[in-house]
Write an enzyme that holds these catalytic residues in place. Structure first.
Site, PDB file in Angstrom:
ATOM      1  N   ASP A 155       0.825  -1.214   0.000  1.00 28.67           N
ATOM      2  CA  ASP A 155       0.000   0.000   0.000  1.00 28.67           C
ATOM      3  C   ASP A 155       0.865   1.273   0.000  1.00 28.67           C
ATOM      4  O   ASP A 155       1.982   1.271   0.521  1.00 28.67           O
ATOM      5  CB  ASP A 155      -0.898  -0.015   1.252  1.00 28.67           C
ATOM      6  CG  ASP A 155      -2.053   0.971   1.137  1.00 28.67           C
ATOM      7  OD1 ASP A 155      -2.298   1.492   0.032  1.00 28.67           O
ATOM      8  OD2 ASP A 155      -2.712   1.221   2.162  1.00 28.67           O
TER       9      ASP A 155
ATOM     10  N   HIS B 215       2.997   3.320  -8.864  1.00 27.44           N
ATOM     11  CA  HIS B 215       2.803   1.889  -9.144  1.00 27.44           C
ATOM     12  C   HIS B 215       4.051   1.309  -9.837  1.00 27.44           C
ATOM     13  O   HIS B 215       4.470   0.198  -9.549  1.00 27.44           O
ATOM     14  CB  HIS B 215       1.566   1.668 -10.017  1.00 27.44           C
ATOM     15  CG  HIS B 215       0.284   2.045  -9.325  1.00 27.44           C
ATOM     16  ND1 HIS B 215      -0.021   1.668  -8.040  1.00 27.44           N
ATOM     17  CD2 HIS B 215      -0.796   2.766  -9.753  1.00 27.44           C
ATOM     18  CE1 HIS B 215      -1.223   2.136  -7.699  1.00 27.44           C
ATOM     19  NE2 HIS B 215      -1.697   2.813  -8.713  1.00 27.44           N
TER      20      HIS B 215
ATOM     21  N   LEU C 247      11.471 -20.321  -3.939  1.00 30.74           N
ATOM     22  CA  LEU C 247      10.399 -19.475  -3.388  1.00 30.74           C
ATOM     23  C   LEU C 247       9.092 -19.665  -4.182  1.00 30.74           C
ATOM     24  O   LEU C 247       9.119 -19.716  -5.406  1.00 30.74           O
ATOM     25  CB  LEU C 247      10.827 -18.001  -3.489  1.00 30.74           C
ATOM     26  CG  LEU C 247       9.779 -16.973  -3.061  1.00 30.74           C
ATOM     27  CD1 LEU C 247       9.691 -16.909  -1.535  1.00 30.74           C
ATOM     28  CD2 LEU C 247      10.110 -15.589  -3.620  1.00 30.74           C
TER      29      LEU C 247
END
Ligand code: FPP
Length: 259
Positions: A33, A50, A144
């Protein structure tokens, strides 16, 4: 044993293996956020926030893999994000397309397995194909696991699971008494992924915003007061240090030592 002897014997103990020395959470989930606020603070358009957010994501994926985290889940686009202005939706979708096109080969080379959670009905066909390609290409990787929550909402996930269970009951494949919390969770988007140990939200906001509500039952919540584009390895290490200070009881009691 005297104090001196005790401290000598301590000094000669072998060093623990790295995995024992560093108690890392197995699954870290992140609400990324503050991209808009990061951009506004610099007089830049939101899309620039972004874009920088994607760079922070790349850094974080690398750091998570280095630190021995097994699963990293990121909230990339929520079911509610469709209510943003169309131009911003297009920017976010464009960044996701570019991220998969540009970074998928790198992720694959780094042995990262990509998984997607969220509703896939009604997505643009090209996005759907890209998401599928990312999952298919990396299916065999065992490094991962990067879980991308796209068009994801936790209430929708729970309702979707309930609907599927209701169908099973209506068609006689399950009895009402079979329905338990454990059974319902088997109908979630990624039932094999363990619940997050830690959920991080950047930007100082302190809420879950419909992210992994069920899976968060016993997660440690860590709210970081920096905007997502500023997140980096040091910030992730700070969260892990905070996690290690927390005492996880899962509804039980504090572990007792001594007799
Ligand atoms: C919140 O910032 C962030 C989002 C809604 C999306 C997160 C997206 C990215 C990091 C980039 C795209 C993702 C991928 C996987 C390529 P905000 O816009 O709500 O910030 P604000 O609250 O400061 O306005």
């Amino acid at each position: 044993m005297s104090d001196a002897a005790r401290s000598r014997s301590k000094a000669t103990l072998p060093l623990p293996a790295p995995s024992d020395r560093f108690d890392v959470p197995r699954h870290v989930a992140i609400i990324m956020d503050g991209n808009g606020r990061w951009a506004a603070a610099r007089g830049l358009p939101r899309v620039e926030g972004h874009r920088r957010g994607v760079e922070a994501l790349r850094r974080t994926v690398r750091a998570a893999a280095d630190l021995g985290i097994s699963v990293l889940t990121i909230f990339s686009f929520s079911s509610e994000n469709w209510s943003r202005p169309l131009a911003e939706i297009n920017d976010l979708l464009g960044l996701l397309r570019r991220f998969i096109r540009n970074d998928l080969a790198d992720l694959h080379r780094s042995n990262v397995r990509v998984r997607i959670i969220g509703e896939r009905d009604d997505l643009d066909r090209d996005i759907l194909l890209l998401l599928q390609e990312a999952e298919d290409l990396t299916r065999g990787n065992d490094g991962l696991t990067l879980v991308v929550a796209f068009n994801y909402g936790a209430r929708q996930e729970i309702a979707h699971a309930a609907r599927r269970v209701a169908i099973e009951v209506a068609q006689g494949r399950l009895a009402v008494d079979d329905v338990s919390a454990e059974l319902l969770a088997r109908y979630f988007h990624a039932p094999d992924i363990p619940d997050p140990d830690v959920i991080i939200r950047t930007s100082g906001e302190q809420r879950l915003s419909n992210f992994l509500l069920w899976q968060a039952a016993y997660s440690e919540l860590v709210f970081v007061p920096i905007n997502w584009p500023d997140f980096d390895r040091a910030a992730l290490e700070g969260v892990i240090a905070e996690y290690r200070r927390r005492e996880r009881r899962f509804g039980g009691l504090i572990a007792q030592t001594g007799s």
